[in-house]
Enzyme design. Structure first.
Site, PDB file in Angstrom:
ATOM      1  N   ASP A   8       0.861  -1.184   0.000  1.00 32.47           N
ATOM      2  CA  ASP A   8       0.000   0.000   0.000  1.00 32.47           C
ATOM      3  C   ASP A   8       0.900   1.237   0.000  1.00 32.47           C
ATOM      4  OD1 ASP A   8       0.805   0.412   2.617  1.00 32.47           O
ATOM      5  OD2 ASP A   8      -1.182   0.207   3.510  1.00 32.47           O
ATOM      6  N   HIS A   9       0.283   2.419   0.146  1.00 34.72           N
ATOM      7  CA  HIS A   9       1.039   3.675   0.047  1.00 34.72           C
ATOM      8  C   HIS A   9       2.151   3.796   1.082  1.00 34.72           C
ATOM      9  CE1 HIS A   9      -2.446   4.039   2.660  1.00 34.72           C
ATOM     10  NE2 HIS A   9      -1.676   4.796   3.418  1.00 34.72           N
ATOM     11  N   CYS A  65       3.007  -3.336   4.096  1.00 34.05           N
ATOM     12  CA  CYS A  65       2.153  -2.195   4.473  1.00 34.05           C
ATOM     13  C   CYS A  65       2.764  -1.598   5.725  1.00 34.05           C
ATOM     14  CB  CYS A  65       0.691  -2.611   4.636  1.00 34.05           C
ATOM     15  SG  CYS A  65       0.317  -3.711   6.001  1.00 34.05           S
ATOM     16  N   GLY A  66       1.989  -0.827   6.496  1.00 32.40           N
ATOM     17  CA  GLY A  66       2.575  -0.198   7.670  1.00 32.40           C
ATOM     18  C   GLY A  66       3.061  -1.212   8.691  1.00 32.40           C
ATOM     19  N   GLY A  68       2.186  -4.827   8.214  1.00 33.33           N
ATOM     20  CA  GLY A  68       2.088  -6.173   7.648  1.00 33.33           C
ATOM     21  C   GLY A  68       0.792  -6.865   8.029  1.00 33.33           C
ATOM     22  N   ILE A  69       0.099  -6.328   9.022  1.00 35.00           N
ATOM     23  CA  ILE A  69      -1.068  -7.039   9.567  1.00 35.00           C
ATOM     24  C   ILE A  69      -2.272  -7.007   8.620  1.00 35.00           C
ATOM     25  CG2 ILE A  69      -2.755  -7.069  11.444  1.00 35.00           C
ATOM     26  CD1 ILE A  69      -0.506  -5.981  13.290  1.00 35.00           C
ATOM     27  N   GLY A  70      -2.586  -5.826   8.096  1.00 29.00           N
ATOM     28  CA  GLY A  70      -3.744  -5.733   7.204  1.00 29.00           C
ATOM     29  C   GLY A  70      -3.549  -6.554   5.944  1.00 29.00           C
ATOM     30  N   HIS A  98       7.522 -25.267   8.680  1.00 25.68           N
ATOM     31  CA  HIS A  98       6.360 -25.923   9.297  1.00 25.68           C
ATOM     32  C   HIS A  98       5.023 -25.548   8.650  1.00 25.68           C
ATOM     33  CE1 HIS A  98       8.322 -27.094  13.402  1.00 25.68           C
ATOM     34  NE2 HIS A  98       9.005 -27.518  12.359  1.00 25.68           N
ATOM     35  N   ARG A 132       4.899 -34.675   8.904  1.00 22.93           N
ATOM     36  CA  ARG A 132       3.718 -34.382   9.748  1.00 22.93           C
ATOM     37  C   ARG A 132       3.193 -32.972   9.500  1.00 22.93           C
ATOM     38  NH1 ARG A 132       8.180 -33.690  12.814  1.00 22.93           N
ATOM     39  NH2 ARG A 132       8.302 -31.939  14.270  1.00 22.93           N
TER      40      ARG A 132
HETATM   41  C1  RB5 Z   1      -2.205   2.507   6.347  1.00 24.06           C
HETATM   42  O1  RB5 Z   1      -2.198   3.718   7.017  1.00 24.06           O
HETATM   43  C2  RB5 Z   1      -2.022   1.352   7.324  1.00 24.06           C
HETATM   44  O2  RB5 Z   1      -3.194   1.139   8.027  1.00 24.06           O
HETATM   45  C3  RB5 Z   1      -1.602   0.124   6.589  1.00 24.06           C
HETATM   46  O3  RB5 Z   1      -0.404   0.384   5.917  1.00 24.06           O
HETATM   47  C4  RB5 Z   1      -1.327  -1.122   7.416  1.00 24.06           C
HETATM   48  O4  RB5 Z   1      -0.493  -0.845   8.491  1.00 24.06           O
HETATM   49  C5  RB5 Z   1      -2.483  -1.935   7.813  1.00 24.06           C
HETATM   50  O5  RB5 Z   1      -2.387  -3.006   8.387  1.00 24.06           O
END
Ligand code: RB5
Length: 148
Positions: A8-9, A65-66, A68-70, A98, A132
């Site tokens: 993303d940005h 992304c910021g 990695g979670i999203g 694994h 496994r």
């Molecule tokens: C964008 O501002 C931010 O929310 C995105 O990059 C990311 O961190 C989401 O998980």
């Protein structure tokens, strides 16, 4: 390897550095964007990248992304995608050995670019252990059908 990268940005610059480096290392890399400063929504970039890895069109996908979670949450909605946020050597190695992760996610606001570069290298070179772990990964993939 055939790789797809998307960001993303928040991570346009870091994606460009990784793409250059991976191409120089001999990988076939497709850039799935984004490539501007405009604010975008990470699921729009995670989904095509994860689909490419899940379908076998690409060997692996790398998402930024910021945090990695999203990207990771979005990628794991795609059947056959096994995405993990990689934050250190052990997570990078074990996600492959694994979990047979086919999508790696990184956060440019939580990790230094040099660390991400190093973890990408480790993740790409680490094989799946099978045995496994193949049974367990099969059960992960079966959840796509059960919970659809
Ligand atoms: C964008 O501002 C931010 O929310 C995105 O990059 C990311 O961190 C989401 O998980």
């Amino acid at each position: 390897m055939r790789l797809v990268l998307a960001a993303d940005h928040a991570a346009v610059r870091e994606k460009a550095v990784l793409i250059d480096e991976l191409r120089t290392a001999g990988h076939e890399v497709e850039d799935l964007g984004t490539n501007g400063d405009e604010s975008v929504d990470y699921p729009d970039f995670a989904a095509p990248a994860a689909r490419a890895a899940a379908s076998g069109e690409a060997d692996r996908a790398i998402l930024l992304c910021g945090t990695g979670i999203g990207q990771c949450m979005s990628a794991n909605k795609i059947p056959g995608a096994r995405a993990a946020v990689l934050w250190n050597d052990l997570s990078a190695e074990m996600s492959r050995r694994h979990n047979d992760a086919n999508v790696a996610c990184f956060g440019v606001r939580t990790q230094e670019l040099d660390e991400i570069r190093r973890l990408v290298g480790l993740w790409l070179e680490t094989p799946f252990d099978g045995g496994r772990h193949a049974r367990r990964v099969g059960k992960i993939d079966a959840l796509d059908a059960i919970d659809a």
